[in-house]
Design a protein around this motif. Structure first.
Motif, PDB file in Angstrom:
ATOM      1  N   ASP A  35       0.830  -1.200   0.000  1.00 20.46           N
ATOM      2  CA  ASP A  35       0.000   0.000   0.000  1.00 20.46           C
ATOM      3  C   ASP A  35       0.866   1.251   0.000  1.00 20.46           C
ATOM      4  OD1 ASP A  35      -2.268  -1.622   0.124  1.00 20.46           O
ATOM      5  OD2 ASP A  35      -2.286  -1.594   2.314  1.00 20.46           O
ATOM      6  N   TRP A  36       0.191   2.386  -0.032  1.00 23.09           N
ATOM      7  CA  TRP A  36       0.836   3.691   0.030  1.00 23.09           C
ATOM      8  C   TRP A  36       0.152   4.477   1.131  1.00 23.09           C
ATOM      9  CZ3 TRP A  36       4.651   5.272  -3.560  1.00 23.09           C
ATOM     10  CH2 TRP A  36       4.922   4.341  -4.566  1.00 23.09           C
ATOM     11  N   ILE A  37       0.911   5.325   1.836  1.00 24.76           N
ATOM     12  CA  ILE A  37       0.329   6.127   2.910  1.00 24.76           C
ATOM     13  C   ILE A  37       0.679   7.597   2.706  1.00 24.76           C
ATOM     14  CG2 ILE A  37       0.296   4.254   4.597  1.00 24.76           C
ATOM     15  CD1 ILE A  37       2.812   5.501   5.871  1.00 24.76           C
ATOM     16  N   GLY A  38      -0.173   8.455   3.231  1.00 25.34           N
ATOM     17  CA  GLY A  38       0.062   9.889   3.146  1.00 25.34           C
ATOM     18  C   GLY A  38      -0.880  10.644   4.063  1.00 25.34           C
ATOM     19  N   LEU A  39      -0.724  11.953   4.055  1.00 23.45           N
ATOM     20  CA  LEU A  39      -1.596  12.814   4.847  1.00 23.45           C
ATOM     21  C   LEU A  39      -2.922  12.984   4.107  1.00 23.45           C
ATOM     22  CD1 LEU A  39       0.943  15.588   5.917  1.00 23.45           C
ATOM     23  CD2 LEU A  39       0.253  13.547   7.195  1.00 23.45           C
ATOM     24  N   CYS A  40      -4.006  12.808   4.808  1.00 26.16           N
ATOM     25  CA  CYS A  40      -5.327  12.948   4.201  1.00 26.16           C
ATOM     26  C   CYS A  40      -5.622  14.426   3.953  1.00 26.16           C
ATOM     27  CB  CYS A  40      -6.391  12.342   5.114  1.00 26.16           C
ATOM     28  SG  CYS A  40      -8.052  12.431   4.407  1.00 26.16           S
ATOM     29  N   PRO A  41      -5.999  14.780   2.730  1.00 26.34           N
ATOM     30  CA  PRO A  41      -6.277  16.173   2.421  1.00 26.34           C
ATOM     31  C   PRO A  41      -7.670  16.641   2.862  1.00 26.34           C
ATOM     32  CG  PRO A  41      -6.638  14.862   0.474  1.00 26.34           C
ATOM     33  CD  PRO A  41      -6.116  13.923   1.536  1.00 26.34           C
ATOM     34  N   HIS A  42      -8.460  15.732   3.393  1.00 30.26           N
ATOM     35  CA  HIS A  42      -9.845  16.063   3.733  1.00 30.26           C
ATOM     36  C   HIS A  42     -10.016  16.572   5.164  1.00 30.26           C
ATOM     37  CE1 HIS A  42     -10.657  14.295  -0.083  1.00 30.26           C
ATOM     38  NE2 HIS A  42     -10.272  13.107   0.316  1.00 30.26           N
ATOM     39  N   HIS A  43      -8.933  16.577   5.929  1.00 28.97           N
ATOM     40  CA  HIS A  43      -8.977  17.104   7.295  1.00 28.97           C
ATOM     41  C   HIS A  43      -7.553  17.454   7.703  1.00 28.97           C
ATOM     42  CE1 HIS A  43      -7.327  13.395   9.119  1.00 28.97           C
ATOM     43  NE2 HIS A  43      -8.005  12.778   8.165  1.00 28.97           N
ATOM     44  N   SER A  44      -7.416  18.155   8.810  1.00 30.42           N
ATOM     45  CA  SER A  44      -6.094  18.506   9.322  1.00 30.42           C
ATOM     46  C   SER A  44      -5.423  17.224   9.803  1.00 30.42           C
ATOM     47  CB  SER A  44      -6.238  19.505  10.469  1.00 30.42           C
ATOM     48  OG  SER A  44      -4.974  19.855  10.958  1.00 30.42           O
ATOM     49  N   ASP A  45      -4.305  16.898   9.190  1.00 38.95           N
ATOM     50  CA  ASP A  45      -3.653  15.622   9.439  1.00 38.95           C
ATOM     51  C   ASP A  45      -2.167  15.843   9.691  1.00 38.95           C
ATOM     52  OD1 ASP A  45      -3.597  12.870   9.684  1.00 38.95           O
ATOM     53  OD2 ASP A  45      -3.872  12.459   7.554  1.00 38.95           O
ATOM     54  N   LYS A  46      -1.677  15.437  10.857  1.00 39.67           N
ATOM     55  CA  LYS A  46      -0.251  15.579  11.169  1.00 39.67           C
ATOM     56  C   LYS A  46       0.497  14.268  10.986  1.00 39.67           C
ATOM     57  CE  LYS A  46      -0.913  19.400  14.279  1.00 39.67           C
ATOM     58  NZ  LYS A  46      -0.839  19.925  15.618  1.00 39.67           N
ATOM     59  N   ASN A  47      -0.215  13.172  11.094  1.00 39.27           N
ATOM     60  CA  ASN A  47       0.362  11.844  10.895  1.00 39.27           C
ATOM     61  C   ASN A  47      -0.360  11.176   9.737  1.00 39.27           C
ATOM     62  OD1 ASN A  47       2.153  11.886  13.194  1.00 39.27           O
ATOM     63  ND2 ASN A  47       0.311  11.726  14.449  1.00 39.27           N
ATOM     64  N   PRO A  48       0.362  10.433   8.907  1.00 38.25           N
ATOM     65  CA  PRO A  48      -0.292   9.775   7.768  1.00 38.25           C
ATOM     66  C   PRO A  48      -1.463   8.893   8.206  1.00 38.25           C
ATOM     67  CG  PRO A  48       2.079   9.596   7.585  1.00 38.25           C
ATOM     68  CD  PRO A  48       1.793  10.151   8.953  1.00 38.25           C
ATOM     69  N   SER A  49      -2.624   9.200   7.697  1.00 38.29           N
ATOM     70  CA  SER A  49      -3.810   8.390   8.003  1.00 38.29           C
ATOM     71  C   SER A  49      -4.495   7.903   6.728  1.00 38.29           C
ATOM     72  CB  SER A  49      -4.811   9.189   8.846  1.00 38.29           C
ATOM     73  OG  SER A  49      -5.300  10.304   8.123  1.00 38.29           O
ATOM     74  N   LEU A  50      -4.002   8.364   5.582  1.00 36.01           N
ATOM     75  CA  LEU A  50      -4.582   7.970   4.300  1.00 36.01           C
ATOM     76  C   LEU A  50      -3.850   6.740   3.783  1.00 36.01           C
ATOM     77  CD1 LEU A  50      -6.502   8.680   1.907  1.00 36.01           C
ATOM     78  CD2 LEU A  50      -4.575   9.936   0.932  1.00 36.01           C
ATOM     79  N   ILE A  51      -4.600   5.693   3.504  1.00 36.95           N
ATOM     80  CA  ILE A  51      -4.048   4.458   2.956  1.00 36.95           C
ATOM     81  C   ILE A  51      -4.602   4.290   1.544  1.00 36.95           C
ATOM     82  CG2 ILE A  51      -3.837   1.956   3.227  1.00 36.95           C
ATOM     83  CD1 ILE A  51      -2.865   3.327   5.731  1.00 36.95           C
ATOM     84  N   ALA A  64      -9.560  11.445  11.072  1.00 39.61           N
ATOM     85  CA  ALA A  64     -10.774  12.157  11.466  1.00 39.61           C
ATOM     86  C   ALA A  64     -11.945  12.007  10.493  1.00 39.61           C
ATOM     87  CB  ALA A  64     -10.468  13.636  11.669  1.00 39.61           C
ATOM     88  N   CYS A  65     -11.693  12.010   9.206  1.00 39.92           N
ATOM     89  CA  CYS A  65     -12.830  12.016   8.272  1.00 39.92           C
ATOM     90  C   CYS A  65     -13.393  10.627   7.989  1.00 39.92           C
ATOM     91  CB  CYS A  65     -12.472  12.732   6.980  1.00 39.92           C
ATOM     92  SG  CYS A  65     -11.312  11.885   5.914  1.00 39.92           S
ATOM     93  N   ARG A  66     -12.586   9.585   8.220  1.00 39.89           N
ATOM     94  CA  ARG A  66     -13.057   8.211   8.054  1.00 39.89           C
ATOM     95  C   ARG A  66     -13.707   7.948   6.698  1.00 39.89           C
ATOM     96  NH1 ARG A  66     -10.508   5.333  11.643  1.00 39.89           N
ATOM     97  NH2 ARG A  66     -11.456   5.063  13.658  1.00 39.89           N
ATOM     98  N   SER A  67     -13.259   8.648   5.660  1.00 36.53           N
ATOM     99  CA  SER A  67     -13.839   8.443   4.338  1.00 36.53           C
ATOM    100  C   SER A  67     -12.993   7.453   3.561  1.00 36.53           C
ATOM    101  CB  SER A  67     -13.965   9.775   3.598  1.00 36.53           C
ATOM    102  OG  SER A  67     -12.708  10.392   3.490  1.00 36.53           O
ATOM    103  N   GLY A  68     -13.534   6.988   2.452  1.00 37.19           N
ATOM    104  CA  GLY A  68     -12.818   6.039   1.620  1.00 37.19           C
ATOM    105  C   GLY A  68     -13.654   5.630   0.434  1.00 37.19           C
TER     106      GLY A  68
END
Length: 97
Positions: A35-51, A64-68
């Motif tokens: 997989d790939w990880i990064g900062l989610c652009p849909h909320h303020s993100d300091k640690n990579p939460s986007l997978i 925080a946004c729990r979207s996908g």
């Protein structure tokens, strides 16, 4: 209203490079196993939460946004488009690549 056949939607998702699509939105991704990880652009993100899982064709925010969803969902969420507009956008993008 024009309906898209499910087979066409699945084909469109399969031929869309999800990593490239997400990176084109300005998100910097780093490889993390398959997989790939990064900062989610849909909320303020300091640690990579986007997978981003190219093998599965899905993205998911564990923050925080729990979207996908799929590439279509990504375009809808990041560009504020309707489902139909997002499909057309991806079709045009696929035609130019």
């Amino acid at each position: 209203m024009v309906r898209f056949p499910e087979s066409e939607l699945e084909r469109l998702k399969a031929r869309t490079d999800l990593v490239a699509l997400v990176e084109a939105s300005g998100v910097k991704l780093a490889r993390h196993g398959e997989d790939w990880i990064g900062l989610c652009p849909h909320h303020s993100d300091k640690n990579p939460s986007l997978i981003v899982s190219p093998k599965k064709g899905l993205w998911n925010c564990l923050g925080a946004c729990r979207s996908g969803g799929s590439a279509i969902d990504w375009v809808m969420r990041t560009q504020g488009l309707t489902f139909r507009e997002a499909v057309v956008h991806l079709q045009e993008r696929a035609g130019s690549s």
